[in-house]
Design a protein around this motif. Structure first.
Motif, PDB file in Angstrom:
ATOM      1  N   HIS A   1       0.857  -1.188   0.000  1.00 47.44           N
ATOM      2  CA  HIS A   1       0.000   0.000   0.000  1.00 47.44           C
ATOM      3  C   HIS A   1       0.885   1.228   0.000  1.00 47.44           C
ATOM      4  O   HIS A   1       0.908   2.013   0.936  1.00 47.44           O
ATOM      5  N   SER A   9       2.331   4.831  -1.097  1.00 47.40           N
ATOM      6  CA  SER A   9       1.688   6.101  -1.430  1.00 47.40           C
ATOM      7  C   SER A   9       2.021   6.546  -2.839  1.00 47.40           C
ATOM      8  O   SER A   9       1.495   7.540  -3.319  1.00 47.40           O
ATOM      9  N   SER A  26       1.156   5.485  -5.734  1.00 48.01           N
ATOM     10  CA  SER A  26       0.240   4.888  -6.710  1.00 48.01           C
ATOM     11  C   SER A  26       0.092   5.820  -7.886  1.00 48.01           C
ATOM     12  O   SER A  26       0.476   6.981  -7.839  1.00 48.01           O
ATOM     13  N   ASP A  27      -0.474   5.296  -8.952  1.00 50.90           N
ATOM     14  CA  ASP A  27      -0.572   6.094 -10.168  1.00 50.90           C
ATOM     15  C   ASP A  27      -1.607   7.204 -10.007  1.00 50.90           C
ATOM     16  O   ASP A  27      -2.400   7.232  -9.074  1.00 50.90           O
ATOM     17  N   ASP A  28      -1.594   8.117 -10.980  1.00 55.00           N
ATOM     18  CA  ASP A  28      -2.441   9.299 -10.887  1.00 55.00           C
ATOM     19  C   ASP A  28      -3.919   8.955 -10.942  1.00 55.00           C
ATOM     20  O   ASP A  28      -4.740   9.600 -10.294  1.00 55.00           O
ATOM     21  N   SER A  29      -4.266   7.947 -11.765  1.00 54.37           N
ATOM     22  CA  SER A  29      -5.684   7.608 -11.902  1.00 54.37           C
ATOM     23  C   SER A  29      -6.245   7.084 -10.596  1.00 54.37           C
ATOM     24  O   SER A  29      -7.389   7.376 -10.235  1.00 54.37           O
ATOM     25  N   THR A  30      -5.420   6.270  -9.860  1.00 55.13           N
ATOM     26  CA  THR A  30      -5.892   5.754  -8.578  1.00 55.13           C
ATOM     27  C   THR A  30      -6.085   6.891  -7.586  1.00 55.13           C
ATOM     28  O   THR A  30      -7.070   6.929  -6.838  1.00 55.13           O
ATOM     29  N   ASN A  31      -5.126   7.823  -7.574  1.00 54.56           N
ATOM     30  CA  ASN A  31      -5.256   8.958  -6.670  1.00 54.56           C
ATOM     31  C   ASN A  31      -6.500   9.794  -6.992  1.00 54.56           C
ATOM     32  O   ASN A  31      -7.207  10.243  -6.090  1.00 54.56           O
ATOM     33  N   TYR A  48      -9.252   8.791  -8.455  1.00 55.07           N
ATOM     34  CA  TYR A  48     -10.473   8.064  -8.071  1.00 55.07           C
ATOM     35  C   TYR A  48     -10.678   8.100  -6.562  1.00 55.07           C
ATOM     36  O   TYR A  48     -11.782   8.321  -6.064  1.00 55.07           O
ATOM     37  N   THR A  49      -9.575   7.876  -5.806  1.00 51.69           N
ATOM     38  CA  THR A  49      -9.674   7.882  -4.349  1.00 51.69           C
ATOM     39  C   THR A  49     -10.121   9.246  -3.843  1.00 51.69           C
ATOM     40  O   THR A  49     -10.971   9.354  -2.945  1.00 51.69           O
ATOM     41  N   SER A  50      -9.561  10.301  -4.428  1.00 55.68           N
ATOM     42  CA  SER A  50      -9.948  11.646  -4.017  1.00 55.68           C
ATOM     43  C   SER A  50     -11.411  11.928  -4.324  1.00 55.68           C
ATOM     44  O   SER A  50     -12.137  12.505  -3.516  1.00 55.68           O
ATOM     45  N   ARG A  88     -13.591   9.891  -1.848  1.00 55.61           N
ATOM     46  CA  ARG A  88     -13.590  10.470  -0.505  1.00 55.61           C
ATOM     47  C   ARG A  88     -14.396  11.770  -0.479  1.00 55.61           C
ATOM     48  O   ARG A  88     -15.106  12.051   0.479  1.00 55.61           O
TER      49      ARG A  88
END
Length: 483
Positions: free
Chosen positions: A70, A72, A74-79, A81-83, A86
């Motif tokens: 896990h 930090s 991670s790729d931009d697309s994951t970030n 989506y997570t943002s 949230r």
């Protein structure tokens, strides 16, 4: 008619099964062991029918793969989506907040517990809301703050006021299905036939003017404004047709030709059509010296409905013979004949939105609104309204129409076309709603009935905005008289 009774007096308007989700494993017959004689070796690993991988002993270096973690980084697309997720769950201010961890499970630095605050103290907190829109209830209601996310707000249905904004007393307004005694001009003047007189009500000022008095031996059977200008046609009970200049309150001429009362009128530029109880329709050119230029024959009973199409090429006529005819500019016989109605056809309306679309309504024994395509000569649809159809008018601002009704509900219905879903049902008249006209801005209708009242309703939106009120006088509540 009592001349002492004041006219037009304002009144205050009162599925798949769960088995489909499991992996399908087919066993070949020669590979199935004999379960009665099979004794597995204690040192042999037993495999079940489902393969559950264990990554604890996996050698990722053998395949040059990085150990899953896990991280930090991670790729931009994951970030992104997570943002987004949230933000959708916890609000727009929580994009950079660390997820909440309970103190019992977080040791902190040097195993010392640290207090971690909640990212949003309003989560699951009750809050009283009033008149929240459907758009505000969406978890992405704030998505205009997020780049790359588009969301159109939910369109709220238009509300039609259920009460008239003005009521006028109209003494001696006749309760006769075959007459047409109310019309609204392009100059915002309402003409009303009351007994043997015609009155003009100026909508902008509420001023009432008496145009003419036919005398005790005659009465008004129809009124009709020219499409432009101030000319008003008045059909009488003795078969005559009078042309008036309303701006000067001056009669221009009297035209003859009918033997019985003239109950239906329709203008097409300088051409005026009149329908009579003598079963005929006369075409009159007010510029010519002759009283009429042609005579249309076809109906077997009184002509009670007449309407020219918006392009002035076709004339629709309805009669007490239950027939609906369509004529062109040069025909003396109908080019189209429709006989599906089972009662008198007075209600006729051409669509301003589609060429050749015609609506017609039948009387007490019929109660239906029918739609026709005169271009293809086809019957499109039929709607049983449950009541006598007295009038129809199409909105020029939206694809909707209004019908007024008699026996037995005396209602006014606003329809959305072509679904024919009801937008509103308006009540208030205690007699058949026999008369209907629409304001020049296309937002307001006026209805008249044998209860001797005229009622003004705001039913249609303006061409630019559905929330703009009519300028006809919607703010002037009250009740007056017209005579």
């Amino acid at each position: 008619m009592d001349s002492k009774t004041p006219p037009l007096n304002d009144h205050q308007p009162s599925t798949s099964s769960s088995d489909d989700l499991e992996p399908k494993i087919q066993l070949k017959p020669h590979l199935i062991p004999n379960l009665n004689s099979y004794h597995p070796s204690p040192s042999r690993t037993i495999y079940s029918d489902r393969f559950i991988p264990s990554r604890s002993s996996s050698n990722f270096a053998l395949f040059h793969l990085n150990t899953p973690s896990h991280s930090s980084n991670s790729d931009d697309s994951t970030n992104a989506y997570t943002s987004l997720l949230r933000t959708a769950l916890f609000g727009p201010d929580s994009a950079g907040v660390v997820p909440t961890v309970t103190p019992e499970k977080f040791g902190g630095i040097n195993n010392k517990n640290l207090h971690v605050s909640s990212p949003n103290n309003n989560i699951f907190k009750f809050k009283t809301e009033t008149r929240r829109s459907l758009h505000s209830l969406s978890p992405f209601g704030f998505d205009d703050q997020l780049p790359g996310v588009s969301h159109s707000p939910v369109k709220t249905p238009r509300k039609v006021p259920r009460s008239p904004y003005k009521v006028l007393d109209a003494p001696a307004l006749q309760d006769d299905f075959y007459l047409n005694l109310v019309d609204w001009s392009s100059h915002n003047v309402l003409a009303v036939g009351l007994g043997n007189c015609v009155y003009l009500w100026h909508a902008s000022s509420s001023k009432v003017v008496k145009l003419c008095d036919l005398g005790i031996d005659d009465s008004v059977c129809s009124v009709g404004w020219a499409q432009r200008g101030t000319h008003l046609a008045v059909g009488t009970s003795n078969g005559k047709l009078q042309i008036w200049d309303a701006s000067r309150c001056k009669r221009l001429r009297i035209m003859e030709g009918h033997r019985l009362r003239v109950g239906a009128l329709a203008w097409s530029s300088s051409l005026l059509s009149s329908g009579s109880r003598d079963k005929s329709i006369l075409q009159r050119d007010i510029r010519a010296q002759d009283d009429f230029v042609s005579k249309l024959s076809g109906h077997k009973s009184e002509v009670c409905g007449l309407k020219w199409s918006y392009d002035n090429r076709e004339l629709a006529s309805g009669g007490n013979d239950n027939r609906l005819f369509v004529w062109n500019q040069h025909s003396t016989q109908p080019i189209l004949k429709y006989s599906e109605h089972t009662a008198a056809v007075k209600a006729i309306a051409w669509s301003p939105h589609m060429h050749g679309l015609l609506a017609s309504g039948g009387g007490t024994a019929d109660r239906c609104i029918r739609f026709w395509n005169t271009t293809t000569n086809s019957h499109l649809s039929c709607m049983d309204t449950g009541s006598q159809v007295c009038n129809l008018v199409w909105s020029k601002n939206v694809n909707e129409l209004v019908s007024t009704h008699g026996y037995s509900q005396n209602q006014i219905i606003v329809w959305r076309y072509p679904t024919m879903s009801k937008l509103a049902t308006l009540t208030g008249h205690t007699y058949r709603v026999l008369y209907l006209a629409i304001s020049p801005d296309g937002q307001t209708i006026v209805t008249g009935a044998g209860d001797e009242t005229l009622r003004f309703w705001n039913v249609f939106p303006s061409p630019k905005s559905q929330n703009t009120e009519s300028e006809i006088g919607s703010s002037s509540l009250g009740r007056t008289q017209i005579r």
